[in-house]
Design a protein around this motif. Structure first.
Motif, PDB file in Angstrom:
ATOM      1  N   LYS A 283     -15.290 -36.123  18.213  1.00 34.21           N
ATOM      2  CA  LYS A 283     -15.978 -35.248  19.151  1.00 34.21           C
ATOM      3  C   LYS A 283     -17.062 -34.464  18.405  1.00 34.21           C
ATOM      4  N   GLY A 284     -18.213 -34.381  19.018  1.00 34.75           N
ATOM      5  CA  GLY A 284     -19.305 -33.658  18.386  1.00 34.75           C
ATOM      6  C   GLY A 284     -19.964 -34.414  17.254  1.00 34.75           C
ATOM      7  N   SER A 285     -19.729 -35.722  17.165  1.00 39.60           N
ATOM      8  CA  SER A 285     -20.270 -36.474  16.031  1.00 39.60           C
ATOM      9  C   SER A 285     -21.797 -36.542  16.060  1.00 39.60           C
ATOM     10  N   LEU A 286     -22.382 -36.648  17.267  1.00 41.50           N
ATOM     11  CA  LEU A 286     -23.847 -36.649  17.339  1.00 41.50           C
ATOM     12  C   LEU A 286     -24.396 -35.297  16.891  1.00 41.50           C
ATOM     13  N   ALA A 287     -23.768 -34.213  17.368  1.00 44.03           N
ATOM     14  CA  ALA A 287     -24.199 -32.878  16.932  1.00 44.03           C
ATOM     15  C   ALA A 287     -24.003 -32.718  15.428  1.00 44.03           C
ATOM     16  N   HIS A 288     -22.913 -33.297  14.914  1.00 44.55           N
ATOM     17  CA  HIS A 288     -22.668 -33.243  13.473  1.00 44.55           C
ATOM     18  C   HIS A 288     -23.775 -33.967  12.722  1.00 44.55           C
ATOM     19  N   PHE A 289     -24.173 -35.133  13.253  1.00 46.05           N
ATOM     20  CA  PHE A 289     -25.258 -35.887  12.631  1.00 46.05           C
ATOM     21  C   PHE A 289     -26.562 -35.093  12.688  1.00 46.05           C
ATOM     22  N   LEU A 290     -26.825 -34.469  13.852  1.00 47.48           N
ATOM     23  CA  LEU A 290     -28.042 -33.679  14.009  1.00 47.48           C
ATOM     24  C   LEU A 290     -28.028 -32.448  13.114  1.00 47.48           C
ATOM     25  N   ARG A 291     -26.828 -32.017  12.741  1.00 50.51           N
ATOM     26  CA  ARG A 291     -26.711 -30.871  11.830  1.00 50.51           C
ATOM     27  C   ARG A 291     -26.754 -31.313  10.370  1.00 50.51           C
ATOM     28  N   ILE A 292     -25.929 -32.290  10.015  1.00 53.04           N
ATOM     29  CA  ILE A 292     -25.732 -32.604   8.598  1.00 53.04           C
ATOM     30  C   ILE A 292     -26.925 -33.346   8.003  1.00 53.04           C
ATOM     31  N   THR A 293     -27.591 -34.194   8.803  1.00 52.59           N
ATOM     32  CA  THR A 293     -28.695 -34.975   8.247  1.00 52.59           C
ATOM     33  C   THR A 293     -29.887 -34.095   7.868  1.00 52.59           C
ATOM     34  N   PRO A 294     -30.420 -33.280   8.804  1.00 55.76           N
ATOM     35  CA  PRO A 294     -31.514 -32.393   8.364  1.00 55.76           C
ATOM     36  C   PRO A 294     -31.061 -31.370   7.328  1.00 55.76           C
ATOM     37  N   HIS A 295     -29.793 -30.922   7.441  1.00 50.91           N
ATOM     38  CA  HIS A 295     -29.295 -29.952   6.467  1.00 50.91           C
ATOM     39  C   HIS A 295     -29.269 -30.565   5.071  1.00 50.91           C
ATOM     40  N   THR A 296     -28.781 -31.797   4.984  1.00 50.77           N
ATOM     41  CA  THR A 296     -28.724 -32.471   3.686  1.00 50.77           C
ATOM     42  C   THR A 296     -30.128 -32.760   3.163  1.00 50.77           C
ATOM     43  N   ILE A 297     -30.998 -33.245   4.060  1.00 49.14           N
ATOM     44  CA  ILE A 297     -32.376 -33.551   3.656  1.00 49.14           C
ATOM     45  C   ILE A 297     -33.063 -32.300   3.117  1.00 49.14           C
ATOM     46  N   ILE A 298     -32.970 -31.199   3.864  1.00 50.27           N
ATOM     47  CA  ILE A 298     -33.660 -29.979   3.457  1.00 50.27           C
ATOM     48  C   ILE A 298     -33.030 -29.382   2.205  1.00 50.27           C
ATOM     49  N   THR A 299     -31.685 -29.361   2.150  1.00 49.25           N
ATOM     50  CA  THR A 299     -31.012 -28.781   0.984  1.00 49.25           C
ATOM     51  C   THR A 299     -31.379 -29.513  -0.302  1.00 49.25           C
ATOM     52  N   LEU A 300     -31.221 -30.842  -0.290  1.00 45.92           N
ATOM     53  CA  LEU A 300     -31.448 -31.600  -1.514  1.00 45.92           C
ATOM     54  C   LEU A 300     -32.930 -31.692  -1.859  1.00 45.92           C
TER      55      LEU A 300
END
Length: 320
Positions: A283-300
């Motif tokens: 549940k919430g996997s799309l929202a997780h993807f929308l959160r974790i992908t830009p978060h990881t991209i921006i962080t790293l």
């Protein structure tokens, strides 16, 4: 002067990583609010129950309409505070851990060995998860709260300090440790693949002369691959963590305050599986993807950019 002559200290790496993560969370927080609420929707209800939110985009739209920017960025203040120990530790301790493990087994500290990279990533993530657990707990509860469309157990904290004092008063010191086992599981799983996949992708791009090592495009491409891998690996544990943090509590005859729904993250995953099926984990996997992908991209990406800017400032461009 050679590149190897100057290495950032653990403290310098910690500060650079923390700043990069705070920039990232400003962008990713709205998606995390949606993810948290979707993960709690229909909790332990066969068939999913009544749907308040249809998907990640619907959750963000309804949050915006009913709560405005304050709702979209709910928990942002404590999210900043949490990013410092979590990602500061993850980004600063990864290389020292990896090099140390390599030396213990007799390998060169510069070799990128998959198993030692996985262990170092998991270990550095666990350090951050343990240090930051009380802040992550508060963040999850604040993000779950909605005065307009409540989902799951609702706790209205005025701010982070109010949350800390309320938890101390109602749950004691154990309240700050609630869900730590789930946080360790989640963060170890995510961290075990985040930096190893980022570094592997970056090395492949540079090693095969596809992109230069100091290009922002190299950072972006490597971060994108890393973000997808993190999302795939971490989703079930992330759902368990959200539910462990937000579950109602009950007071036992001996005075201990315990979770009313789950005993452990494994118990949470098992109960979720029995009542909601395997899709309940996602549940919430799309929202997780929308959160974790830009978060990881921006962080790293920002971590590399900030580190390079700091090196330029501290030592001048001659360090390369």
């Amino acid at each position: 002067m050679s590149a190897g002559a100057h290495q950032l200290s653990t403290t310098e790496s910690f500060l650079c990583g923390s700043l990069a993560a705070c920039i990232a969370v400003t962008v990713s927080n709205p998606a995390e609010v949606a993810k948290t609420r979707l993960q709690l929707q229909g909790e332990l209800v066969k068939g999913g129950g009544l749907k308040v939110y249809n998907n990640a985009f619907d959750a963000m739209i309804k949050t915006w309409r009913n709560e405005g920017i304050r709702g979209m960025q709910r928990g942002l203040g404590v999210a900043y505070a949490y990013q410092i120990p979590l990602n500061g530790s993850r980004l600063s301790f990864y290389e020292p851990f990896r090099r140390t493990i390599n030396r213990v087994f007799g390998w060169s500290s510069t070799d990128q060995i998959p198993i030692t990279s996985l262990v170092a990533g998991a270990a550095s993530g666990v350090v951050g998860a343990v240090i930051g657990n009380p802040l992550f707990l508060i963040k999850a509860r604040m993000q779950a709260y909605s005065p307009a469309l409540p989902i799951g157990t609702q706790r209205h904290y005025k701010n982070s300090f109010d949350a800390l004092t309320t938890i101390w008063r109602t749950e004691g010191i154990r309240g700050y440790l609630r869900g730590m086992d789930a946080a360790i599981l989640r963060t170890a799983m995510g961290s075990s693949v985040q930096l190893p996949t980022y570094n592997w992708t970056k090395n492949q791009l540079v090693g095969h002369a596809i992109l230069p090592g100091d290009s922002v495009w190299t950072f972006l491409a490597s971060s994108a691959v890393s973000g997808v891998c993190v999302c795939l690996v971490m989703q079930p544990a992330d759902t368990a963590l959200t539910r462990m943090y937000n579950q109602p509590t009950t007071k036992l005859p001996d005075g201990r305050v315990v979770g009313a729904l789950y005993k452990s993250p494994i118990d949470c995953l098992w109960r979720t599986l029995k009542t909601e099926g395997v899709l309940g984990w996602y549940k919430g996997s799309l929202a997780h993807f929308l959160r974790i992908t830009p978060h990881t991209i921006i962080t790293l990406t920002m971590n590399d950019v900030i580190r390079n800017l700091y090196k330029d400032f501290a030592w001048g461009k001659s360090y390369v």
